[in-house]
Motif scaffolding. Structure first.
Motif, PDB file in Angstrom:
ATOM      1  N   PRO A 199     -44.354 -18.892  -5.738  1.00  0.00           N
ATOM      2  CA  PRO A 199     -44.746 -17.998  -4.633  1.00  0.00           C
ATOM      3  C   PRO A 199     -45.757 -18.641  -3.689  1.00  0.00           C
ATOM      4  O   PRO A 199     -45.750 -18.366  -2.480  1.00  0.00           O
ATOM      5  CB  PRO A 199     -45.348 -16.788  -5.359  1.00  0.00           C
ATOM      6  CG  PRO A 199     -44.725 -16.812  -6.713  1.00  0.00           C
ATOM      7  CD  PRO A 199     -44.537 -18.253  -7.055  1.00  0.00           C
ATOM      8  N   ALA A 200     -46.632 -19.484  -4.215  1.00  0.00           N
ATOM      9  CA  ALA A 200     -47.623 -20.143  -3.357  1.00  0.00           C
ATOM     10  C   ALA A 200     -46.948 -21.046  -2.330  1.00  0.00           C
ATOM     11  O   ALA A 200     -47.389 -21.125  -1.174  1.00  0.00           O
ATOM     12  CB  ALA A 200     -48.593 -20.953  -4.219  1.00  0.00           C
ATOM     13  N   PRO A 257     -49.794 -29.641  -1.270  1.00  0.00           N
ATOM     14  CA  PRO A 257     -49.943 -30.825  -2.146  1.00  0.00           C
ATOM     15  C   PRO A 257     -50.309 -30.447  -3.582  1.00  0.00           C
ATOM     16  O   PRO A 257     -49.885 -31.135  -4.524  1.00  0.00           O
ATOM     17  CB  PRO A 257     -51.080 -31.621  -1.481  1.00  0.00           C
ATOM     18  CG  PRO A 257     -51.173 -31.092  -0.100  1.00  0.00           C
ATOM     19  CD  PRO A 257     -50.779 -29.654  -0.178  1.00  0.00           C
ATOM     20  N   LEU A 258     -51.085 -29.387  -3.751  1.00  0.00           N
ATOM     21  CA  LEU A 258     -51.518 -28.993  -5.087  1.00  0.00           C
ATOM     22  C   LEU A 258     -50.324 -28.637  -5.965  1.00  0.00           C
ATOM     23  O   LEU A 258     -50.230 -29.079  -7.124  1.00  0.00           O
ATOM     24  CB  LEU A 258     -52.482 -27.811  -4.989  1.00  0.00           C
ATOM     25  CG  LEU A 258     -53.118 -27.342  -6.295  1.00  0.00           C
ATOM     26  CD1 LEU A 258     -54.024 -28.420  -6.867  1.00  0.00           C
ATOM     27  CD2 LEU A 258     -53.904 -26.041  -6.067  1.00  0.00           C
ATOM     28  N   TYR A 259     -49.408 -27.857  -5.433  1.00  0.00           N
ATOM     29  CA  TYR A 259     -48.262 -27.396  -6.227  1.00  0.00           C
ATOM     30  C   TYR A 259     -47.103 -28.400  -6.237  1.00  0.00           C
ATOM     31  O   TYR A 259     -46.216 -28.294  -7.086  1.00  0.00           O
ATOM     32  CB  TYR A 259     -47.773 -26.044  -5.708  1.00  0.00           C
ATOM     33  CG  TYR A 259     -48.603 -24.887  -6.197  1.00  0.00           C
ATOM     34  CD1 TYR A 259     -48.219 -24.149  -7.321  1.00  0.00           C
ATOM     35  CD2 TYR A 259     -49.787 -24.525  -5.570  1.00  0.00           C
ATOM     36  CE1 TYR A 259     -48.973 -23.086  -7.785  1.00  0.00           C
ATOM     37  CE2 TYR A 259     -50.554 -23.457  -6.022  1.00  0.00           C
ATOM     38  CZ  TYR A 259     -50.143 -22.748  -7.127  1.00  0.00           C
ATOM     39  OH  TYR A 259     -50.905 -21.700  -7.588  1.00  0.00           O
ATOM     40  N   GLN A 260     -47.106 -29.349  -5.320  1.00  0.00           N
ATOM     41  CA  GLN A 260     -46.015 -30.323  -5.281  1.00  0.00           C
ATOM     42  C   GLN A 260     -46.337 -31.607  -6.045  1.00  0.00           C
ATOM     43  O   GLN A 260     -45.417 -32.253  -6.567  1.00  0.00           O
ATOM     44  CB  GLN A 260     -45.682 -30.689  -3.827  1.00  0.00           C
ATOM     45  CG  GLN A 260     -45.133 -29.537  -2.998  1.00  0.00           C
ATOM     46  CD  GLN A 260     -43.700 -29.163  -3.379  1.00  0.00           C
ATOM     47  OE1 GLN A 260     -43.163 -29.583  -4.398  1.00  0.00           O
ATOM     48  NE2 GLN A 260     -43.075 -28.345  -2.545  1.00  0.00           N
ATOM     49  N   PHE A 261     -47.645 -31.966  -6.139  1.00  0.00           N
ATOM     50  CA  PHE A 261     -47.996 -33.261  -6.717  1.00  0.00           C
ATOM     51  C   PHE A 261     -48.937 -33.183  -7.924  1.00  0.00           C
ATOM     52  O   PHE A 261     -49.310 -34.219  -8.466  1.00  0.00           O
ATOM     53  CB  PHE A 261     -48.628 -34.153  -5.636  1.00  0.00           C
ATOM     54  CG  PHE A 261     -47.768 -34.338  -4.426  1.00  0.00           C
ATOM     55  CD1 PHE A 261     -46.552 -34.989  -4.512  1.00  0.00           C
ATOM     56  CD2 PHE A 261     -48.160 -33.841  -3.197  1.00  0.00           C
ATOM     57  CE1 PHE A 261     -45.741 -35.163  -3.389  1.00  0.00           C
ATOM     58  CE2 PHE A 261     -47.367 -34.003  -2.073  1.00  0.00           C
ATOM     59  CZ  PHE A 261     -46.142 -34.669  -2.172  1.00  0.00           C
ATOM     60  N   HIS A 266     -46.753 -28.062 -12.341  1.00  0.00           N
ATOM     61  CA  HIS A 266     -45.363 -28.512 -12.432  1.00  0.00           C
ATOM     62  C   HIS A 266     -44.950 -29.379 -11.246  1.00  0.00           C
ATOM     63  O   HIS A 266     -43.772 -29.400 -10.870  1.00  0.00           O
ATOM     64  CB  HIS A 266     -44.406 -27.312 -12.553  1.00  0.00           C
ATOM     65  CG  HIS A 266     -44.787 -26.345 -13.633  1.00  0.00           C
ATOM     66  ND1 HIS A 266     -44.661 -26.624 -14.975  1.00  0.00           N
ATOM     67  CD2 HIS A 266     -45.322 -25.087 -13.568  1.00  0.00           C
ATOM     68  CE1 HIS A 266     -45.091 -25.593 -15.691  1.00  0.00           C
ATOM     69  NE2 HIS A 266     -45.507 -24.649 -14.867  1.00  0.00           N
ATOM     70  N   GLY A 267     -45.917 -30.086 -10.682  1.00  0.00           N
ATOM     71  CA  GLY A 267     -45.617 -30.997  -9.587  1.00  0.00           C
ATOM     72  C   GLY A 267     -45.285 -32.390 -10.093  1.00  0.00           C
ATOM     73  O   GLY A 267     -45.345 -32.678 -11.295  1.00  0.00           O
TER      74      GLY A 267
END
Length: 320
Positions: A199-200, A257-261, A266-267
């Protein structure tokens, strides 16, 4: 007594910048510096798409984007030249004070993107031969077109103390940059897999969409000369829009970037962890590269909105 009729032309300096008068409604418009520059734009974009089309040297989304860019820029530049030659500025449905420079700025960005994307995602993978030679030549002409459009923007932008359209000012040009960067972001996140699992991340996509719509509305209001239809003064509207966009993009710059990496969310911190990036010779941009590109573009747009906020706040201050 005999009557002599002489042909009259009208000259103006409002759309050509200082020192570059444009002859309106006469073939002499093409002999002026701005007219010659637009002829260069027309020829370079025409040659670019003709070279590629003659050998079918475009494949996939990136190739289609480059081909669309050259064809679109050629078509609109031709329309502008026809309007200038025919002296039809007053009959043009959009504000002629704002339209040419808005288009020139978009065209410069479009050609810049094509000049980078086409060779990096397509040309380098072509085998040596006629198709590759044509693709390299098309890239060269795309770069020439980019420089020509950027030169027009530099010539026709507003100078201090000059009365002109809003789109010729720094905030107006920043609006063009903001919407263009947002469009590139949309292209990179065209695969819902990149954000639907969190959701973020969906909030980030909402931020890109909302800010794009607001900036596009500001541009359309100026192109249509409809700024007086707003219930509040236009400078105040711009300041509120820029402030809201800065706050929204600041959250996206942190969350994306926090949620992707970050592995905690789960980044994928490393490119090697993405199996879609294992094939080096492909026209497809892998998921990890898309995520990184969106993060960089988010930072670029945040800086653009901060600069926009500074200039818009100055307008409000001066008005008060």
């Amino acid at each position: 007594m005999p009557v002599t009729v002489t042909r009259t032309t009208i000259t103006t300096t409002s759309s050509s910048g200082p020192g570059f008068p444009t002859t309106v409604g006469s073939p002499r418009a093409l002999t002026q510096p701005l007219g010659l520059l637009r002829l260069l734009q027309l020829i370079s974009t025409c040659v670019a798409f003709s070279l590629v089309a003659s050998v079918g040297a475009w494949t996939g989304a990136m190739g289609n984007w480059s081909m669309f860019t050259w064809c679109f820029c050629f078509a609109v530049t031709l329309i502008i030249l026809i309007v200038e030659l025919g002296g039809l500025q007053a009959r043009f449905p959009l504000s002629w004070r704002n339209f040419p420079i808005t288009y020139a700025c978009y065209a410069a960005l479009f050609c810049l993107s094509a000049s980078i994307i086409y060779p990096t995602t397509y040309v380098q993978f072509l085998s040596h031969g006629r198709s590759r030679d044509h693709a390299i030549a098309a890239t060269t002409f795309s770069c020439i077109a980019c420089v020509a459009y950027a030169t027009e923007v530099a010539w026709t932008r507003a100078r201090p103390g000059e009365i002109t359209g809003y789109m010729a000012t720094v905030p107006g040009l920043l609006k063009v940059l903001e919407t263009f960067v947002a469009c590139v972001i949309f292209a990179f996140i065209s695969n819902p897999y990149l954000y639907q699992h969190q959701p973020a991340l969906e909030w980030c996509v909402a931020v890109y969409s909302i800010c794009f719509i607001l900036a596009a509305v500001a541009i359309l209001l100026n192109l249509g000369d409809c700024t007086n239809m707003l219930p509040i003064p236009f400078p105040s509207f711009l300041s509120g829009l820029a402030l809201l966009s800065v706050l929204f993009y600041a959250t996206a710059l942190i969350i994306w970037p926090l949620y992707q990496f970050n592995e905690k969310y789960h980044g994928q911190p490393w490119r090697s962890m993405d199996v879609s990036c294992s094939n080096r010779h492909t026209y497809y941009v892998c998921s990890w590269d898309r995520r990184l590109a969106v993060a960089i573009l988010t930072a670029i747009n945040l800086l653009a909105y901060v600069a926009d906020l500074v200039y818009s706040a100055r307008l409000v201050f001066v008005r008060v």
